[in-house]
Design a protein around this motif. Structure first.
Motif, PDB file in Angstrom:
ATOM      1  N   LYS A 189      -2.475 -12.512   8.985  1.00  0.00           N
ATOM      2  CA  LYS A 189      -2.962 -11.145   9.169  1.00  0.00           C
ATOM      3  C   LYS A 189      -2.781 -10.364   7.879  1.00  0.00           C
ATOM      4  CE  LYS A 189      -1.984 -11.169  14.063  1.00  0.00           C
ATOM      5  NZ  LYS A 189      -1.262 -10.567  15.172  1.00  0.00           N
ATOM      6  N   VAL A 190      -3.672  -9.404   7.660  1.00  0.00           N
ATOM      7  CA  VAL A 190      -3.628  -8.595   6.442  1.00  0.00           C
ATOM      8  C   VAL A 190      -3.091  -7.215   6.800  1.00  0.00           C
ATOM      9  CG1 VAL A 190      -4.981  -7.641   4.537  1.00  0.00           C
ATOM     10  CG2 VAL A 190      -5.609  -9.858   5.514  1.00  0.00           C
ATOM     11  N   TYR A 191      -2.142  -6.751   5.995  1.00  0.00           N
ATOM     12  CA  TYR A 191      -1.517  -5.447   6.217  1.00  0.00           C
ATOM     13  C   TYR A 191      -1.628  -4.610   4.952  1.00  0.00           C
ATOM     14  CZ  TYR A 191       0.599  -7.856  10.175  1.00  0.00           C
ATOM     15  OH  TYR A 191       0.788  -8.556  11.326  1.00  0.00           O
ATOM     16  N   ASP A 192      -2.055  -3.353   5.107  1.00  0.00           N
ATOM     17  CA  ASP A 192      -2.066  -2.409   4.004  1.00  0.00           C
ATOM     18  C   ASP A 192      -0.758  -1.633   4.093  1.00  0.00           C
ATOM     19  OD1 ASP A 192      -2.400  -0.467   2.099  1.00  0.00           O
ATOM     20  OD2 ASP A 192      -4.296   0.303   2.887  1.00  0.00           O
ATOM     21  N   VAL A 193       0.213  -2.025   3.277  1.00  0.00           N
ATOM     22  CA  VAL A 193       1.554  -1.434   3.345  1.00  0.00           C
ATOM     23  C   VAL A 193       1.759  -0.319   2.314  1.00  0.00           C
ATOM     24  CG1 VAL A 193       2.612  -3.491   4.327  1.00  0.00           C
ATOM     25  CG2 VAL A 193       2.474  -3.247   1.848  1.00  0.00           C
ATOM     26  N   THR A 194       0.675   0.161   1.738  1.00  0.00           N
ATOM     27  CA  THR A 194       0.774   1.218   0.720  1.00  0.00           C
ATOM     28  C   THR A 194       1.560   2.437   1.218  1.00  0.00           C
ATOM     29  OG1 THR A 194      -1.357   0.472  -0.159  1.00  0.00           O
ATOM     30  CG2 THR A 194      -0.560   2.621  -0.889  1.00  0.00           C
ATOM     31  N   PRO A 195       1.298   2.929   2.439  1.00  0.00           N
ATOM     32  CA  PRO A 195       2.060   4.108   2.888  1.00  0.00           C
ATOM     33  C   PRO A 195       3.544   3.811   3.110  1.00  0.00           C
ATOM     34  CG  PRO A 195       0.178   3.680   4.344  1.00  0.00           C
ATOM     35  CD  PRO A 195       0.266   2.552   3.386  1.00  0.00           C
ATOM     36  N   PHE A 196       3.896   2.556   3.237  1.00  0.00           N
ATOM     37  CA  PHE A 196       5.273   2.162   3.541  1.00  0.00           C
ATOM     38  C   PHE A 196       6.081   1.840   2.284  1.00  0.00           C
ATOM     39  CE2 PHE A 196       8.294  -1.161   5.192  1.00  0.00           C
ATOM     40  CZ  PHE A 196       9.055  -0.305   5.970  1.00  0.00           C
ATOM     41  N   MET A 197       5.456   1.844   1.118  1.00  0.00           N
ATOM     42  CA  MET A 197       6.112   1.405  -0.110  1.00  0.00           C
ATOM     43  C   MET A 197       7.416   2.159  -0.384  1.00  0.00           C
ATOM     44  SD  MET A 197       4.306  -1.063  -1.368  1.00  0.00           S
ATOM     45  CE  MET A 197       4.551  -1.244  -3.109  1.00  0.00           C
ATOM     46  N   GLU A 198       7.400   3.473  -0.272  1.00  0.00           N
ATOM     47  CA  GLU A 198       8.594   4.262  -0.582  1.00  0.00           C
ATOM     48  C   GLU A 198       9.639   4.193   0.521  1.00  0.00           C
ATOM     49  OE1 GLU A 198       7.587   8.222  -1.768  1.00  0.00           O
ATOM     50  OE2 GLU A 198       6.169   7.519  -3.288  1.00  0.00           O
ATOM     51  N   GLU A 199       9.221   3.871   1.743  1.00  0.00           N
ATOM     52  CA  GLU A 199      10.148   3.835   2.874  1.00  0.00           C
ATOM     53  C   GLU A 199      10.816   2.478   3.051  1.00  0.00           C
ATOM     54  OE1 GLU A 199       8.003   5.052   6.373  1.00  0.00           O
ATOM     55  OE2 GLU A 199       6.867   6.516   5.216  1.00  0.00           O
ATOM     56  N   HIS A 200      10.282   1.445   2.439  1.00  0.00           N
ATOM     57  CA  HIS A 200      10.807   0.092   2.653  1.00  0.00           C
ATOM     58  C   HIS A 200      12.269   0.024   2.206  1.00  0.00           C
ATOM     59  CE1 HIS A 200      11.335  -4.273   1.973  1.00  0.00           C
ATOM     60  NE2 HIS A 200      10.588  -4.352   3.055  1.00  0.00           N
ATOM     61  N   PRO A 201      13.161  -0.449   3.087  1.00  0.00           N
ATOM     62  CA  PRO A 201      14.588  -0.486   2.759  1.00  0.00           C
ATOM     63  C   PRO A 201      14.915  -1.337   1.524  1.00  0.00           C
ATOM     64  CG  PRO A 201      14.255  -0.891   5.095  1.00  0.00           C
ATOM     65  CD  PRO A 201      12.903  -0.872   4.458  1.00  0.00           C
ATOM     66  N   GLY A 202      14.124  -2.353   1.263  1.00  0.00           N
ATOM     67  CA  GLY A 202      14.369  -3.205   0.102  1.00  0.00           C
ATOM     68  C   GLY A 202      13.730  -2.690  -1.173  1.00  0.00           C
ATOM     69  N   GLY A 203      12.986  -1.603  -1.076  1.00  0.00           N
ATOM     70  CA  GLY A 203      12.306  -1.049  -2.240  1.00  0.00           C
ATOM     71  C   GLY A 203      10.906  -1.607  -2.396  1.00  0.00           C
ATOM     72  N   ASP A 204      10.115  -0.949  -3.230  1.00  0.00           N
ATOM     73  CA  ASP A 204       8.725  -1.361  -3.396  1.00  0.00           C
ATOM     74  C   ASP A 204       8.601  -2.668  -4.183  1.00  0.00           C
ATOM     75  OD1 ASP A 204       9.463  -0.272  -5.823  1.00  0.00           O
ATOM     76  OD2 ASP A 204       7.656   0.935  -6.064  1.00  0.00           O
TER      77      ASP A 204
END
Length: 134
Positions: free
Chosen positions: A29-44
């Protein structure tokens, strides 16, 4: 969600590999994680390192929580065209061919490792013999 499934080629997905435009392939599956980049606990950086490849193993190895898996639904944008995904390459170590000069130098080193301590020991006995007071 099933009716609006879009099929993306791997080449198309691989182009989205920047902080402001980041797509991942996880379990086909393809995910556009652009909005999540700053929120990701491991960092972008973690997300960016998973672009341009099938990130399924990277995702599974971390051991994401159920809430993280549920969160993926809002970033889903379609499926990957499996025929465009490159085959996984297995690591093949480079062939090392020992030349005769390598074998000769190994032999010389082994001989020196044996002879040098003997020469030092012999020299010590000679010095001891000539410097001994009678």
């Amino acid at each position: 969600m099933a009716s609006d499934r879009k099929i993306h080629s791997f080449g198309e997905v691989a182009k989205h590999n920047k902080t402001k435009d980041c797509w991942l392939v996880i379990s086909g599956k393809v995910y556009d994680v652009t909005p999540f980049m700053e929120e990701h606990p491991g960092g972008d950086e973690v997300l960016l390192s998973a672009t341009g490849k099938d990130a399924t193993n990277d995702f599974e190895d971390v051991g994401h929580s159920d809430s993280a898996r549920d969160m993926m639904a809002k970033y889903y944008i379609g499926e990957i065209d499996s025929s465009t995904v490159p085959l996984k390459r297995t690591y093949a170590p480079p062939q090392q061919v020992l030349s005769t000069s390598d074998k000769a130098s190994d032999f010389v080193i082994k001989i020196l490792q044996f002879l040098v301590p003997l020469l030092i020991l012999g020299l010590a006995f000679v010095v001891r013999h000539y410097t001994k007071k009678e």
